[in-house]
Enzyme design. Structure first.
Site, mmCIF file in Angstrom:
data_model
loop_
_atom_site.group_PDB
_atom_site.id
_atom_site.type_symbol
_atom_site.label_atom_id
_atom_site.label_comp_id
_atom_site.label_asym_id
_atom_site.label_seq_id
_atom_site.Cartn_x
_atom_site.Cartn_y
_atom_site.Cartn_z
ATOM 1 N N ASP A 78 0.853 -1.196 0.000
ATOM 2 C CA ASP A 78 0.000 0.000 0.000
ATOM 3 C C ASP A 78 0.891 1.248 0.000
ATOM 4 O O ASP A 78 1.482 1.594 1.028
ATOM 5 C CB ASP A 78 -0.921 0.009 1.232
ATOM 6 C CG ASP A 78 -1.893 1.174 1.174
ATOM 7 O OD1 ASP A 78 -2.892 1.075 0.439
ATOM 8 O OD2 ASP A 78 -1.625 2.196 1.831
ATOM 9 N N GLU A 80 1.892 5.192 -0.027
ATOM 10 C CA GLU A 80 1.437 6.571 0.207
ATOM 11 C C GLU A 80 2.269 7.446 -0.727
ATOM 12 O O GLU A 80 3.424 7.119 -1.044
ATOM 13 C CB GLU A 80 1.615 6.989 1.665
ATOM 14 C CG GLU A 80 0.857 6.134 2.661
ATOM 15 C CD GLU A 80 -0.628 5.967 2.383
ATOM 16 O OE1 GLU A 80 -1.257 6.932 1.893
ATOM 17 O OE2 GLU A 80 -1.163 4.881 2.613
ATOM 18 N N ASP A 177 -2.319 1.501 -6.989
ATOM 19 C CA ASP A 177 -0.899 1.334 -6.628
ATOM 20 C C ASP A 177 -0.074 0.771 -7.789
ATOM 21 O O ASP A 177 0.987 1.316 -8.131
ATOM 22 C CB ASP A 177 -0.769 0.396 -5.409
ATOM 23 C CG ASP A 177 -1.510 0.926 -4.199
ATOM 24 O OD1 ASP A 177 -0.885 1.469 -3.279
ATOM 25 O OD2 ASP A 177 -2.766 0.815 -4.191
ATOM 26 N N HIS A 235 -4.619 5.611 6.044
ATOM 27 C CA HIS A 235 -3.695 6.321 5.137
ATOM 28 C C HIS A 235 -2.248 6.316 5.633
ATOM 29 O O HIS A 235 -1.411 7.008 5.058
ATOM 30 C CB HIS A 235 -4.142 7.757 4.829
ATOM 31 C CG HIS A 235 -5.502 7.836 4.202
ATOM 32 N ND1 HIS A 235 -5.834 7.165 3.044
ATOM 33 C CD2 HIS A 235 -6.625 8.506 4.585
ATOM 34 C CE1 HIS A 235 -7.095 7.424 2.734
ATOM 35 N NE2 HIS A 235 -7.595 8.220 3.657
ATOM 36 N N ASP A 240 -2.312 0.520 6.792
ATOM 37 C CA ASP A 240 -3.256 0.076 5.758
ATOM 38 C C ASP A 240 -2.944 -1.370 5.354
ATOM 39 O O ASP A 240 -3.851 -2.195 5.179
ATOM 40 C CB ASP A 240 -3.199 0.992 4.522
ATOM 41 C CG ASP A 240 -3.851 2.362 4.777
ATOM 42 O OD1 ASP A 240 -4.483 2.551 5.832
ATOM 43 O OD2 ASP A 240 -3.717 3.247 3.892
#
Ligand code: AMP
Ligand code: MG
Ligand code: MG
Length: 265
Positions: A78, A80, A177, A235, A240
């Site tokens: 995941d 960011e 992603d 987030h 996550d």
């Protein structure tokens, strides 16, 4: 005693309903429990499905294995990325976490995690820090994406994940992603995307196959729908990932088999 009730076609999928001491609570009707939606071409015979998924109705302990999955490992990922109230172009990855899950128990076996130094927009916006919990000091002096991709490759090799006999797949919440973010930034930097990032399971699609409803707002919807506890901060990439892993574990416990949903190949 689990009893097969019926199988109805819903879009491209068949919805399978069981009655009895099942595992999942369903909004589909009193006494009926929705276990999974299966792709039409892939639907197992009902009797086999019951045996595979619900034999004896016992709830496996967290240490025991769930019914067979088709992968040796799941790699939960995941990202960011830099962001603001308005669109940032290009977006850059600032957190790169991967959880290696055992393909049968779905327990976390290894963690790759690093923050990443953005180079085009090196200063994080207050919006981005508030959203992700990532502060300027957490990305400054950290490796660039090019360096991180080498670190990931080294970790994959060390964990035996590059062995062609080992069958692994990335799992992400949505397609962004691996369909958009990583290929887009690699293209911007003139870097090749390793093949192992070119196929994945979108957990939102998996959840909707399993539960019969699409999780529009992603993680919070799925966590609530499965009666799980949210871990950490929404987030935060690593948190996550842990929530994605918990959702997968619960879906596997309910008898769901994860299959690839997306590809850039
Ligand atoms: P997520 O995996 O949902 O935490 O989001 C991944 C990235 O998408 C974040 O690091 C942001 O760059 C971007 N993002 C997610 N939600 C928002 C939002 N509400 N506003 C702007 N960007 C967002
Ligand atoms: Mg995400
Ligand atoms: Mg995230």
């Amino acid at each position: 005693m689990v009893q097969f009730v019926h199988c109805i076609k819903s879009g491209h999928f068949f919805r399978i309903l069981y009655k009895g001491s099942g595992l999942a609570r369903s909004s589909e009707g009193a006494g009926a429990k929705l276990i999974a939606n299966r792709q039409f071409s892939n639907i197992p015979s009902p009797s086999l499905w019951v045996v595979n998924n619900m034999a004896s109705g016992q709830q496996p302990s967290s240490k025991s294995s769930f019914h067979p999955q088709t992968y040796h490992n799941f790699l939960v990922l995941d990202f960011e990325a830099t962001c603001d109230e308005q669109l940032i172009n290009p977006q850059e990855i600032i957190e790169f976490p991967i959880l290696k899950l055992h393909g049968r128990t779905l327990e976390i076996e290894s963690i790759f995690h690093t923050y990443v130094q953005p180079v085009v927009h090196p200063k994080l916006t207050p919006f981005c820090t508030k959203l992700t919990g990532i502060e300027q000091s957490m990305v400054e002096g950290k490796p660039t994406l090019q360096e991180v991709l080498q670190m990931v490759d080294d970790w994959m090799r060390e964990k035996g994940l590059l062995d062609p006999k080992v069958n692994s797949i990335f799992v992400t919440c949505g397609d962004w992603d691996l369909k958009t973010m990583l290929p887009g930034q690699c293209q911007y930097l003139g870097l090749p995307v390793p093949d192992y990032f070119k196929k994945w399971i979108n957990l939102k699609k998996a959840y909707s196959f399993a539960m019969g409803n699409y999780p529009k707002n992603g993680l919070p919807f799925m966590i609530k729908g499965l009666n799980l506890q949210h871990i950490g901060k929404l987030h935060s990439g690593i948190d996550d990932c842990k929530n994605i892993a918990n959702i997968m574990k619960e879906l596997a416990r309910r008898g769901f088999t994860f299959k690839q949903t997306g590809s850039n190949l």
